[in-house]
Enzyme design. Structure first.
Site, PDB file in Angstrom:
ATOM      1  CG  HIS A  78      59.566 -14.440 -26.635  1.00 35.12           C
ATOM      2  ND1 HIS A  78      58.872 -13.886 -25.588  1.00 35.12           N
ATOM      3  CD2 HIS A  78      60.388 -15.373 -26.092  1.00 35.12           C
ATOM      4  CE1 HIS A  78      59.254 -14.461 -24.452  1.00 35.12           C
ATOM      5  NE2 HIS A  78      60.175 -15.370 -24.746  1.00 35.12           N
ATOM      6  CD  GLU A  80      55.419 -11.661 -29.050  1.00 38.59           C
ATOM      7  OE1 GLU A  80      56.130 -12.672 -29.206  1.00 38.59           O
ATOM      8  OE2 GLU A  80      54.681 -11.504 -28.066  1.00 38.59           O
ATOM      9  CB  CYS A 108      56.251 -11.604 -22.298  1.00 40.20           C
ATOM     10  SG  CYS A 108      57.732 -11.392 -23.321  1.00 40.20           S
ATOM     11  CB  CYS A 111      57.326  -9.234 -26.785  1.00 37.14           C
ATOM     12  SG  CYS A 111      58.304 -10.756 -27.008  1.00 37.14           S
TER      13      CYS A 111
END
Length: 181
Positions: A78, A80, A108, A111
């Site tokens: 992701h 992040e 999420c 993260c």
């Protein structure tokens, strides 16, 4: 105006009643979020979900990243996570104590957990994520009282632009899907 059905998920960027923002808007938050939006656009060019992140230390760009889950076939890639990994490497330490992470979509659970573990003191995000957001939409993992670190939280910075980029991406993806019936 009619209220949406209770089971209908709001669009990305719609405010959620679960937010407890603890941070104030800093003068350069919009500048850094625009860089995160550039990263999100880079993800879109790769046909990745357009989420971007930048990690800033003492007013200087430390790292940037965008979603690479499909490109790398890595469910943890992701935006992040990419920015945090790059930032730890560039900064020479896994604790990112003097950083702010800017991300175009509310993080999420994975993260949000990485933010806490990296000891990042401040998170600024653009659009809320009503489906998977764990910084206020469902729960607030980054400020959970049982954890040893709490993150200052600010959401909604350039939320309309961040949300619109996601909405355009998913509209185009749905339009390209074959219709059944």
């Amino acid at each position: 105006m009619a209220e949406p059905p209770r089971d209908a998920a709001p669009d990305p960027g719609e405010p959620s009643p679960g937010f407890a923002f603890s941070g104030a808007v800093a003068p350069d938050d919009a500048h850094w979020m625009r860089l995160a939006l550039e990263e999100a656009q880079a993800a879109a060019r790769l046909r990745e979900v357009p989420v971007g992140a930048v990690l800033v230390r003492r007013g200087e760009l430390l790292a940037r990243g965008h979603n690479l889950t499909h490109t790398l076939q890595d469910p943890s890639a992701h935006a992040e996570m990419v920015a945090i990994r790059r930032g730890a490497q560039a900064g020479g330490h896994w604790r990112l104590l003097d950083c702010t992470l800017y991300v175009t979509l509310e993080p999420c659970a994975m993260c949000a957990g990485a933010l806490v573990l990296a000891r990042i003191p401040r998170l600024v995000f653009g659009a809320a994520d009503p489906k998977a957001g764990m910084c206020g939409s469902h729960e607030n993992l980054v400020q959970h009282p049982a954890l040893n670190h709490r993150v200052e939280l600010l959401g909604g910075v350039l939320a309309e632009e961040c949300g619109e980029l996601l909405r355009r991406f998913f509209r185009a993806r749905r339009a390209a899907e074959p219709r059944t019936g």
